[in-house]
Design an enzyme around this catalytic site. Sequence first.
Site, PDB file in Angstrom:
ATOM      1  N   ASP A  44       0.859  -1.176   0.000  1.00 51.00           N
ATOM      2  CA  ASP A  44       0.000   0.000   0.000  1.00 51.00           C
ATOM      3  C   ASP A  44       0.899   1.231   0.000  1.00 51.00           C
ATOM      4  O   ASP A  44       2.052   1.161   0.436  1.00 51.00           O
ATOM      5  CB  ASP A  44      -0.908   0.029   1.232  1.00 51.00           C
ATOM      6  CG  ASP A  44      -2.163   0.867   1.018  1.00 51.00           C
ATOM      7  OD1 ASP A  44      -3.231   0.291   0.737  1.00 51.00           O
ATOM      8  OD2 ASP A  44      -2.061   2.111   1.116  1.00 51.00           O
ATOM      9  N   ASP A  71       3.742   2.971  -4.165  1.00 55.77           N
ATOM     10  CA  ASP A  71       2.847   3.863  -4.896  1.00 55.77           C
ATOM     11  C   ASP A  71       2.844   3.363  -6.338  1.00 55.77           C
ATOM     12  O   ASP A  71       3.869   3.423  -7.025  1.00 55.77           O
ATOM     13  CB  ASP A  71       3.370   5.295  -4.815  1.00 55.77           C
ATOM     14  CG  ASP A  71       2.532   6.291  -5.598  1.00 55.77           C
ATOM     15  OD1 ASP A  71       1.688   5.862  -6.413  1.00 55.77           O
ATOM     16  OD2 ASP A  71       2.735   7.504  -5.424  1.00 55.77           O
ATOM     17  N   VAL A  72       1.713   2.860  -6.811  1.00 53.59           N
ATOM     18  CA  VAL A  72       1.677   2.208  -8.125  1.00 53.59           C
ATOM     19  C   VAL A  72       1.846   3.191  -9.277  1.00 53.59           C
ATOM     20  O   VAL A  72       1.964   2.764 -10.434  1.00 53.59           O
ATOM     21  CB  VAL A  72       0.378   1.387  -8.312  1.00 53.59           C
ATOM     22  CG1 VAL A  72       0.280   0.279  -7.273  1.00 53.59           C
ATOM     23  CG2 VAL A  72      -0.852   2.282  -8.309  1.00 53.59           C
ATOM     24  N   ASN A  98      -5.301  -4.461  -6.865  1.00 54.66           N
ATOM     25  CA  ASN A  98      -6.476  -3.867  -6.241  1.00 54.66           C
ATOM     26  C   ASN A  98      -6.426  -2.341  -6.227  1.00 54.66           C
ATOM     27  O   ASN A  98      -7.443  -1.697  -5.983  1.00 54.66           O
ATOM     28  CB  ASN A  98      -6.615  -4.385  -4.805  1.00 54.66           C
ATOM     29  CG  ASN A  98      -7.794  -3.789  -4.076  1.00 54.66           C
ATOM     30  OD1 ASN A  98      -8.939  -3.980  -4.478  1.00 54.66           O
ATOM     31  ND2 ASN A  98      -7.521  -3.031  -3.019  1.00 54.66           N
ATOM     32  N   TYR A 164     -13.383   7.497 -13.700  1.00 52.87           N
ATOM     33  CA  TYR A 164     -13.292   6.191 -13.044  1.00 52.87           C
ATOM     34  C   TYR A 164     -13.842   5.086 -13.949  1.00 52.87           C
ATOM     35  O   TYR A 164     -13.263   4.009 -14.064  1.00 52.87           O
ATOM     36  CB  TYR A 164     -14.063   6.242 -11.728  1.00 52.87           C
ATOM     37  CG  TYR A 164     -13.900   5.018 -10.859  1.00 52.87           C
ATOM     38  CD1 TYR A 164     -12.659   4.670 -10.321  1.00 52.87           C
ATOM     39  CD2 TYR A 164     -15.000   4.216 -10.538  1.00 52.87           C
ATOM     40  CE1 TYR A 164     -12.518   3.553  -9.510  1.00 52.87           C
ATOM     41  CE2 TYR A 164     -14.864   3.106  -9.723  1.00 52.87           C
ATOM     42  CZ  TYR A 164     -13.620   2.779  -9.210  1.00 52.87           C
ATOM     43  OH  TYR A 164     -13.478   1.678  -8.404  1.00 52.87           O
ATOM     44  N   LYS A 168     -11.795   1.851 -15.345  1.00 57.62           N
ATOM     45  CA  LYS A 168     -12.196   0.471 -15.062  1.00 57.62           C
ATOM     46  C   LYS A 168     -12.547  -0.286 -16.344  1.00 57.62           C
ATOM     47  O   LYS A 168     -12.262  -1.488 -16.456  1.00 57.62           O
ATOM     48  CB  LYS A 168     -13.371   0.450 -14.089  1.00 57.62           C
ATOM     49  CG  LYS A 168     -13.010   0.882 -12.669  1.00 57.62           C
ATOM     50  CD  LYS A 168     -11.960  -0.044 -12.047  1.00 57.62           C
ATOM     51  CE  LYS A 168     -11.768   0.234 -10.571  1.00 57.62           C
ATOM     52  NZ  LYS A 168     -10.759  -0.670  -9.956  1.00 57.62           N
ATOM     53  N   ALA A 197     -18.994  -2.517  -2.262  1.00 60.97           N
ATOM     54  CA  ALA A 197     -18.485  -3.313  -1.146  1.00 60.97           C
ATOM     55  C   ALA A 197     -18.436  -2.435   0.095  1.00 60.97           C
ATOM     56  O   ALA A 197     -17.790  -1.386   0.091  1.00 60.97           O
ATOM     57  CB  ALA A 197     -17.091  -3.863  -1.464  1.00 60.97           C
TER      58      ALA A 197
END
Length: 256
Positions: A44, A71-72, A98, A164, A168, A197
């Site tokens: 994370d 950090d992606v 994720n 977003y 996705k 979720a």
Amino acid sequence: MKPPAGHGLLTGKVAVVTAAAGTGIGSATAERCLLEGAAVVVSDWHQRRLAETVERLAAEHGEQVTGIPCDVTDESQVQALFTGAAVHFGRIDVVVNNAGLGGTASVLEMTDEQWQRVLDVTLNGTFRCTRAALRLMVEQGGGGAIVNNASVIGWRAQAGQAHYAAAKAGVMAFTRCTALDVAQHGIRVNAVAPSLAAHPFLAKVTSDELLTELAGREAFGRAAQPWEVATVMVFLASDYATYLTGEVLSVSSQHP
């Protein structure tokens, strides 16, 4: 409802889970991987939450879990994550991408920075992590599974979510194409598409009215629990899904 007991679906495997600190899908997936027998690298960008999550999981699973911050959006950190994971546990068998970033803004007011930030974390981050993982998997001799977190919003429209939704939908298309690129190496690439979720952070950033509306769209009339998404991710990562690749499974009653 309680999560089911583990059945050793990932025994002997090493899993890396991004954006896995806190109380959402990522941490639930890391915990499910551990319950199914995997050694897990939890990652994370938020180092305090990451340390707390690793401490909580290690209290039950000991040295089967470790944490590496990442950090992606930073290629050097992505490389450090996967190299570090392979060095620590000896190999990588499963990766759950994720990491994602949302937000609400009409296209009329959306800035370039808002658009680029959401796509950089959600779509480009998935690409960077997948590329790094696949290169290691091929070097190991092939085999392995990538599971990407997409969203039903990649299929349906929602006001204020153009960035977003585009990200996705991109994750879905990326999943399908990447699966063909690496099938010859025995590596599977799939995705899940959750809708809603329930976890504490979501409740802080989303109005009660919107949460009620989104839950009402579901067949069960409620949000999924994070572990209910995690169990599907683990299924895709396991040997119960050896002939599934390039698929997007909807963890929701909403799908095309």
